[in-house]
Design an enzyme around this catalytic site. Sequence first.
Site, PDB file in Angstrom:
ATOM      1  N   GLU A   6      71.962 115.362  62.910  1.00  0.00           N
ATOM      2  CA  GLU A   6      72.839 116.299  62.184  1.00  0.00           C
ATOM      3  C   GLU A   6      72.970 115.885  60.720  1.00  0.00           C
ATOM      4  O   GLU A   6      73.429 116.637  59.883  1.00  0.00           O
ATOM      5  CB  GLU A   6      74.246 116.312  62.797  1.00  0.00           C
ATOM      6  CG  GLU A   6      74.302 116.984  64.154  1.00  0.00           C
ATOM      7  CD  GLU A   6      75.657 116.732  64.819  1.00  0.00           C
ATOM      8  OE1 GLU A   6      76.651 116.458  64.106  1.00  0.00           O
ATOM      9  OE2 GLU A   6      75.698 116.791  66.060  1.00  0.00           O
ATOM     10  N   ASP A  54      73.332  96.946  69.080  1.00  0.00           N
ATOM     11  CA  ASP A  54      73.350  95.618  69.702  1.00  0.00           C
ATOM     12  C   ASP A  54      73.121  95.712  71.211  1.00  0.00           C
ATOM     13  O   ASP A  54      73.667  96.594  71.873  1.00  0.00           O
ATOM     14  CB  ASP A  54      74.739  95.001  69.438  1.00  0.00           C
ATOM     15  CG  ASP A  54      74.829  93.554  69.865  1.00  0.00           C
ATOM     16  OD1 ASP A  54      74.326  92.695  69.135  1.00  0.00           O
ATOM     17  OD2 ASP A  54      75.404  93.292  70.946  1.00  0.00           O
TER      18      ASP A  54
HETATM   19  C1  GLC Z   1      73.232  90.444  70.324  1.00  0.00           C
HETATM   20  C2  GLC Z   1      73.584  89.803  69.001  1.00  0.00           C
HETATM   21  C3  GLC Z   1      74.145  88.447  69.257  1.00  0.00           C
HETATM   22  C4  GLC Z   1      75.399  88.590  70.089  1.00  0.00           C
HETATM   23  C5  GLC Z   1      75.130  89.383  71.366  1.00  0.00           C
HETATM   24  C6  GLC Z   1      76.406  89.848  71.990  1.00  0.00           C
HETATM   25  O1  GLC Z   1      72.209  89.794  70.966  1.00  0.00           O
HETATM   26  O2  GLC Z   1      72.459  89.788  68.164  1.00  0.00           O
HETATM   27  O3  GLC Z   1      74.424  87.739  68.079  1.00  0.00           O
HETATM   28  O4  GLC Z   1      75.893  87.329  70.419  1.00  0.00           O
HETATM   29  O5  GLC Z   1      74.364  90.543  71.128  1.00  0.00           O
HETATM   30  O6  GLC Z   1      76.972  90.881  71.237  1.00  0.00           O
END
Ligand code: GLC
Length: 517
Positions: A240, A199
């Site tokens: 790994e 993310d």
């Molecule tokens: C990313 C995710 C989103 C979230 C953001 C903060 O963009 O896809 O849904 O709100 O990160 O974690």
Amino acid sequence: MSGMTNQWWRDAVIYQVYPRSFADGDGDGVGDIAGVRARLGHLRDLGVDAIWMSPWYPSPMADAGYDVSDFRDIDPVFGTLSEAEALIAEAHEAGIRIIIDIVPNHISSEHPWFKAALASETAPEREYFWFRKSQNMPTKWIGEFGGTAWTRVDEDTWYLHLFTPEQPDLNWDHPVVREEFESILRFWFDRGADGIRIDSAALLFKDPALPEVTDGEPHPFHDLDAVHDVYRSWRRIADEYADRALIGEVWMPDVERFTNYLRPDELHAAFNFDFLGCAWDPYLMRSCIDRTLDAHARIGAPPTWVLSNHDVTRHVTRYGRTDTTFSFENNLDGTPVDLELGTRRARAAALLTLSLPGSAYVYQGEELGLWENESIPEDQIQDPMYARRGHTRDGCRVPLPWSGDEPPFDFTTGAPWLPQPAEWKDRTVEAQTGDPSSMLELYRSAIRLRAFKDQRFAWLDRGEGVLAWTRGADFACVLNLSGAPVPLPEHESVLLASGPFDGDLLPQDTAAWLRLK
Ligand code: GLC
């Protein structure tokens, strides 16, 4: 898992499960792991190679689970760790890989680290975050959801959060933060996870001098070079294990900077947001596809094709608007939408993304042709982005319709956490199964027919406004984005078409897959 190819991520169809909205197994109105296990047959019938589970960890849900308070467990609303393990095992038995979602930029303000950091100025955990002493807000940075990026904890102390105040940013210069995430990766790889979706992958590092954002100057928190060192060490860990993939959420307009994340010792793949945001226009699409293919070929990484996800307006809706691009600014709810046009284009787009080289991502409900629910009553909106930006992502997060004639369409035995449009009675899995003209059968057929996926790609010139390409000697895809019907190239048979047509004239906004002579 026998028979699955090495480097599966290079040409896989990956289905995004947004667990809150996939299927509810316990009747509380929120989807869960029990629901996914019960509906795994849908994913097997669809023929996907892998599923990516959006976060399922314990969370106060300030940002629908992207505010994680424990990366080594499952939130009770979704189930238990042993259910997650059972899902991984059952998916593997069905020949489906599992990608989990890791959120390294920030954690929940309820995470024990942040609680300890708040409790005492001298706690070691204080250093894991971005606390700053200052009379005034330390910078004027605008957070990713809009609004300010700092929250004051007392008279003169602030902490940084690029998203909501409930998502304090971690300090990636601290070795404990790095060690913790390396251990989390191993935790999930040891439990059989086949991949990690990372993310906000480009945001981790911040310039400690905290300069303001200034045009022409290096950005203080986007894409700092130090981030690559983290992904190199994550890659060493992934290597790994056998056949594990790291997939980055990298929003990056600069193609060179984007492909830096895909160097051979870094991530395996990253989402193609350039393509997701591209207008439904032959010239812009062709140049986006060329840009994508060139950039990935240069670095030896597989291209990816993404039309929708849990953050963006569903593409049936986008493609039914006058402005078909996506950005958080231009897709304000309430712009007029022609759903019939959007659906026609979305069908053609499916044949496009599933026949280009690389891997394709399918966001749950896209295979059902779902559109954005733009009529969620204001008092039911849950997305924290709404208050800051006036746009809610809830419209693409509405629970799936499975069967029956009215909401909740067997998503739950209770009340769904977001309202489903009554019109979705025609878009349930049940209603579409066996109907050759349905979106669902189009996706099922296309995924089944993707046998050409390792064949060489070449453009085919079919004139103004037509995008056409071959894969190997005997497959072609033709997409008509011109204003009039166009003749198909000579072919042996039409394998699949996104819409009806007579004779050899392909209508506007329609795509066909051909077997060539
Ligand atoms: C990313 C995710 C989103 C979230 C953001 C903060 O963009 O896809 O849904 O709100 O990160 O974690």
